[in-house]
Design a protein around this motif. Structure first.
Motif, PDB file in Angstrom:
ATOM      1  N   GLY A  60       0.785  -1.223   0.000  1.00  0.00           N
ATOM      2  CA  GLY A  60       0.000   0.000   0.000  1.00  0.00           C
ATOM      3  C   GLY A  60       0.813   1.266   0.000  1.00  0.00           C
ATOM      4  O   GLY A  60       0.317   2.331   0.396  1.00  0.00           O
ATOM      5  N   LEU A  61       2.065   1.187  -0.450  1.00  0.00           N
ATOM      6  CA  LEU A  61       2.964   2.344  -0.497  1.00  0.00           C
ATOM      7  C   LEU A  61       3.244   2.675  -1.956  1.00  0.00           C
ATOM      8  O   LEU A  61       3.814   1.853  -2.687  1.00  0.00           O
ATOM      9  CB  LEU A  61       4.268   2.041   0.239  1.00  0.00           C
ATOM     10  CG  LEU A  61       4.113   1.635   1.713  1.00  0.00           C
ATOM     11  CD1 LEU A  61       5.423   1.072   2.239  1.00  0.00           C
ATOM     12  CD2 LEU A  61       3.654   2.814   2.559  1.00  0.00           C
ATOM     13  N   HIS A  62       2.873   3.869  -2.383  1.00  0.00           N
ATOM     14  CA  HIS A  62       2.914   4.222  -3.793  1.00  0.00           C
ATOM     15  C   HIS A  62       3.849   5.395  -4.047  1.00  0.00           C
ATOM     16  O   HIS A  62       3.977   6.300  -3.210  1.00  0.00           O
ATOM     17  CB  HIS A  62       1.509   4.568  -4.280  1.00  0.00           C
ATOM     18  CG  HIS A  62       0.504   3.479  -4.011  1.00  0.00           C
ATOM     19  ND1 HIS A  62       0.388   2.374  -4.807  1.00  0.00           N
ATOM     20  CD2 HIS A  62      -0.398   3.321  -3.009  1.00  0.00           C
ATOM     21  CE1 HIS A  62      -0.550   1.571  -4.328  1.00  0.00           C
ATOM     22  NE2 HIS A  62      -1.054   2.127  -3.235  1.00  0.00           N
ATOM     23  N   THR A  63       4.483   5.406  -5.218  1.00  0.00           N
ATOM     24  CA  THR A  63       5.357   6.524  -5.576  1.00  0.00           C
ATOM     25  C   THR A  63       4.540   7.801  -5.709  1.00  0.00           C
ATOM     26  O   THR A  63       3.355   7.765  -6.046  1.00  0.00           O
ATOM     27  CB  THR A  63       6.087   6.235  -6.896  1.00  0.00           C
ATOM     28  OG1 THR A  63       5.135   5.946  -7.920  1.00  0.00           O
ATOM     29  CG2 THR A  63       7.041   5.067  -6.743  1.00  0.00           C
ATOM     30  N   THR A  64       5.201   8.922  -5.470  1.00  0.00           N
ATOM     31  CA  THR A  64       4.502  10.210  -5.435  1.00  0.00           C
ATOM     32  C   THR A  64       4.824  11.115  -6.615  1.00  0.00           C
ATOM     33  O   THR A  64       4.313  12.221  -6.701  1.00  0.00           O
ATOM     34  CB  THR A  64       4.845  10.961  -4.139  1.00  0.00           C
ATOM     35  OG1 THR A  64       6.271  11.137  -4.075  1.00  0.00           O
ATOM     36  CG2 THR A  64       4.379  10.191  -2.914  1.00  0.00           C
ATOM     37  N   GLY A  65       5.702  10.681  -7.497  1.00  0.00           N
ATOM     38  CA  GLY A  65       6.076  11.541  -8.618  1.00  0.00           C
ATOM     39  C   GLY A  65       6.720  10.738  -9.727  1.00  0.00           C
ATOM     40  O   GLY A  65       6.620   9.511  -9.784  1.00  0.00           O
ATOM     41  N   THR A  66       7.419  11.420 -10.608  1.00  0.00           N
ATOM     42  CA  THR A  66       8.093  10.779 -11.732  1.00  0.00           C
ATOM     43  C   THR A  66       9.283   9.963 -11.243  1.00  0.00           C
ATOM     44  O   THR A  66      10.034  10.393 -10.358  1.00  0.00           O
ATOM     45  CB  THR A  66       8.589  11.833 -12.738  1.00  0.00           C
ATOM     46  OG1 THR A  66       7.472  12.608 -13.169  1.00  0.00           O
ATOM     47  CG2 THR A  66       9.254  11.176 -13.940  1.00  0.00           C
ATOM     48  N   ILE A  67       9.454   8.789 -11.814  1.00  0.00           N
ATOM     49  CA  ILE A  67      10.592   7.940 -11.472  1.00  0.00           C
ATOM     50  C   ILE A  67      11.728   8.245 -12.438  1.00  0.00           C
ATOM     51  O   ILE A  67      11.578   8.104 -13.656  1.00  0.00           O
ATOM     52  CB  ILE A  67      10.207   6.450 -11.545  1.00  0.00           C
ATOM     53  CG1 ILE A  67       9.062   6.148 -10.567  1.00  0.00           C
ATOM     54  CG2 ILE A  67      11.418   5.576 -11.249  1.00  0.00           C
ATOM     55  CD1 ILE A  67       8.483   4.756 -10.727  1.00  0.00           C
ATOM     56  N   GLU A  68      12.870   8.678 -11.915  1.00  0.00           N
ATOM     57  CA  GLU A  68      14.034   9.030 -12.726  1.00  0.00           C
ATOM     58  C   GLU A  68      15.191   8.121 -12.310  1.00  0.00           C
ATOM     59  O   GLU A  68      15.685   8.218 -11.182  1.00  0.00           O
ATOM     60  CB  GLU A  68      14.403  10.500 -12.502  1.00  0.00           C
ATOM     61  CG  GLU A  68      15.680  10.934 -13.200  1.00  0.00           C
ATOM     62  CD  GLU A  68      15.629  10.706 -14.694  1.00  0.00           C
ATOM     63  OE1 GLU A  68      16.421   9.856 -15.160  1.00  0.00           O
ATOM     64  OE2 GLU A  68      14.822  11.359 -15.378  1.00  0.00           O
ATOM     65  N   LEU A  69      15.620   7.237 -13.219  1.00  0.00           N
ATOM     66  CA  LEU A  69      16.638   6.244 -12.866  1.00  0.00           C
ATOM     67  C   LEU A  69      17.904   6.372 -13.698  1.00  0.00           C
ATOM     68  O   LEU A  69      18.777   5.510 -13.644  1.00  0.00           O
ATOM     69  CB  LEU A  69      16.051   4.832 -13.019  1.00  0.00           C
ATOM     70  CG  LEU A  69      14.921   4.500 -12.038  1.00  0.00           C
ATOM     71  CD1 LEU A  69      14.320   3.132 -12.369  1.00  0.00           C
ATOM     72  CD2 LEU A  69      15.426   4.518 -10.610  1.00  0.00           C
ATOM     73  N   GLN A  70      18.054   7.465 -14.444  1.00  0.00           N
ATOM     74  CA  GLN A  70      19.281   7.688 -15.193  1.00  0.00           C
ATOM     75  C   GLN A  70      20.331   8.308 -14.275  1.00  0.00           C
ATOM     76  O   GLN A  70      20.004   8.998 -13.312  1.00  0.00           O
ATOM     77  CB  GLN A  70      19.016   8.604 -16.379  1.00  0.00           C
ATOM     78  CG  GLN A  70      18.095   7.996 -17.425  1.00  0.00           C
ATOM     79  CD  GLN A  70      17.898   8.905 -18.623  1.00  0.00           C
ATOM     80  OE1 GLN A  70      18.330  10.055 -18.621  1.00  0.00           O
ATOM     81  NE2 GLN A  70      17.250   8.386 -19.654  1.00  0.00           N
ATOM     82  N   ALA A  71      21.580   8.041 -14.580  1.00  0.00           N
ATOM     83  CA  ALA A  71      22.691   8.638 -13.827  1.00  0.00           C
ATOM     84  C   ALA A  71      23.757   9.070 -14.824  1.00  0.00           C
ATOM     85  O   ALA A  71      24.199   8.270 -15.650  1.00  0.00           O
ATOM     86  CB  ALA A  71      23.265   7.638 -12.830  1.00  0.00           C
ATOM     87  N   ARG A  72      24.143  10.325 -14.753  1.00  0.00           N
ATOM     88  CA  ARG A  72      25.103  10.859 -15.732  1.00  0.00           C
ATOM     89  C   ARG A  72      26.529  10.448 -15.427  1.00  0.00           C
ATOM     90  O   ARG A  72      27.309  10.178 -16.331  1.00  0.00           O
ATOM     91  CB  ARG A  72      24.996  12.387 -15.775  1.00  0.00           C
ATOM     92  CG  ARG A  72      23.706  12.906 -16.388  1.00  0.00           C
ATOM     93  CD  ARG A  72      23.847  14.372 -16.768  1.00  0.00           C
ATOM     94  NE  ARG A  72      24.088  15.218 -15.615  1.00  0.00           N
ATOM     95  CZ  ARG A  72      23.127  15.824 -14.929  1.00  0.00           C
ATOM     96  NH1 ARG A  72      21.859  15.666 -15.282  1.00  0.00           N
ATOM     97  NH2 ARG A  72      23.418  16.600 -13.896  1.00  0.00           N
ATOM     98  N   GLN A  73      26.895  10.453 -14.141  1.00  0.00           N
ATOM     99  CA  GLN A  73      28.267  10.148 -13.779  1.00  0.00           C
ATOM    100  C   GLN A  73      28.314   9.641 -12.351  1.00  0.00           C
ATOM    101  O   GLN A  73      27.471   9.995 -11.524  1.00  0.00           O
ATOM    102  CB  GLN A  73      29.141  11.389 -13.905  1.00  0.00           C
ATOM    103  CG  GLN A  73      28.689  12.543 -13.015  1.00  0.00           C
ATOM    104  CD  GLN A  73      29.568  13.762 -13.165  1.00  0.00           C
ATOM    105  OE1 GLN A  73      30.748  13.726 -12.836  1.00  0.00           O
ATOM    106  NE2 GLN A  73      28.989  14.854 -13.663  1.00  0.00           N
ATOM    107  N   PRO A  74      29.295   8.781 -12.029  1.00  0.00           N
ATOM    108  CA  PRO A  74      29.449   8.356 -10.635  1.00  0.00           C
ATOM    109  C   PRO A  74      29.935   9.524  -9.784  1.00  0.00           C
ATOM    110  O   PRO A  74      30.810  10.288 -10.205  1.00  0.00           O
ATOM    111  CB  PRO A  74      30.491   7.237 -10.708  1.00  0.00           C
ATOM    112  CG  PRO A  74      31.228   7.474 -11.978  1.00  0.00           C
ATOM    113  CD  PRO A  74      30.268   8.131 -12.919  1.00  0.00           C
TER     114      PRO A  74
END
Length: 230
Positions: free
Chosen positions: A195-209
């Motif tokens: 019953g726990l839901h995300t609240t916005g856009t999911i962003e999973l890209q990463a430009r650099q470590p």
């Protein structure tokens, strides 16, 4: 986190607001030499997530009940108290029950099996804890039990889009996991079953470590899920 400049900027903001527990003279070192029952608190690399959590908690007002999971040496706890949050509780297996030197109430215990009543908290936080030997089903079941309707769970964690092997590098006596994109998606799916839901856009890209540690290069990710309002 997309660049080191983000945590450096966040640390400057924390200092300007009087919410930093890293003395300026040690600002370039990972762990503060600030007293906390004889231990340091604060980590310059955790500035970004600490500031983000403070901003989100501020939306709930000073009367918010906040639980910090994995709170031993937590700078977030100290900053919450100093920022005016009146009811901040931390739980950790490595802390004795009582009031900590940074303020707030600390309880020795398992964050996945806490002694607190159902629907006790408006916000639950976890700063770089869930990558260390946690059981996601147990965790989300407990978070869902503890949150009031409309309450949120905020967590930061080690992240890199492609899988990085850490199987032979335990930390703090526990397995260490740098979450991949696939694992974050599985994490969100698990949260939803409780019953726990995300609240916005999911962003999973990463430009650099942005982090180099134990021979690995990765960055930090943030997670926010909300319990459905009644």
């Amino acid at each position: 986190m997309q660049s080191r400049g983000e945590y450096r900027s966040a640390r400057r903001t924390l200092r300007r607001r009087g919410l930093s527990f890293l003395p300026p003279i040690y600002g370039r070192l990972p762990v503060a030499r600030h007293y906390y029952r004889g231990k340091g608190i604060g980590d310059i690399r955790k500035s970004w997530d600490v500031l983000w959590m403070l901003e989100r908690i501020k939306d709930f007002g000073p009367e918010a009940r906040v639980l910090d999971m994995g709170a031993y040496r937590s700078e977030l706890m100290a900053a919450l108290v100093k920022s005016g949050v009146r009811d901040a509780t931390g739980i950790d297996l490595d802390f004795p029950t009582g009031t900590g030197g940074a303020g707030g109430t600390y309880v020795k215990g398992d964050m996945m099996a806490t002694p607190f009543d159902d629907e006790s908290f408006d916000v639950i936080t976890s700063v770089s804890v869930i990558e260390h030997g946690f059981d996601q089903s147990r965790l989300f079941a407990e978070v869902s039990r503890l949150l009031r309707p409309g309450g949120i769970f905020l967590a930061s964690f080690d992240y890199w889009p492609e899988k990085i092997d850490t199987s032979k590098t335990p930390l703090f006596g526990l397995p260490w996991n740098i979450f991949s994109t696939e694992e974050v998606q599985a994490l969100l799916d698990s949260a939803q079953t409780f019953g726990l839901h995300t609240t916005g856009t999911i962003e999973l890209q990463a430009r650099q470590p942005t982090i180099r540690f134990e021979g690995r290069r990765y960055t930090f990710g943030l997670l926010e899920v909300q319990k459905k309002a009644a």
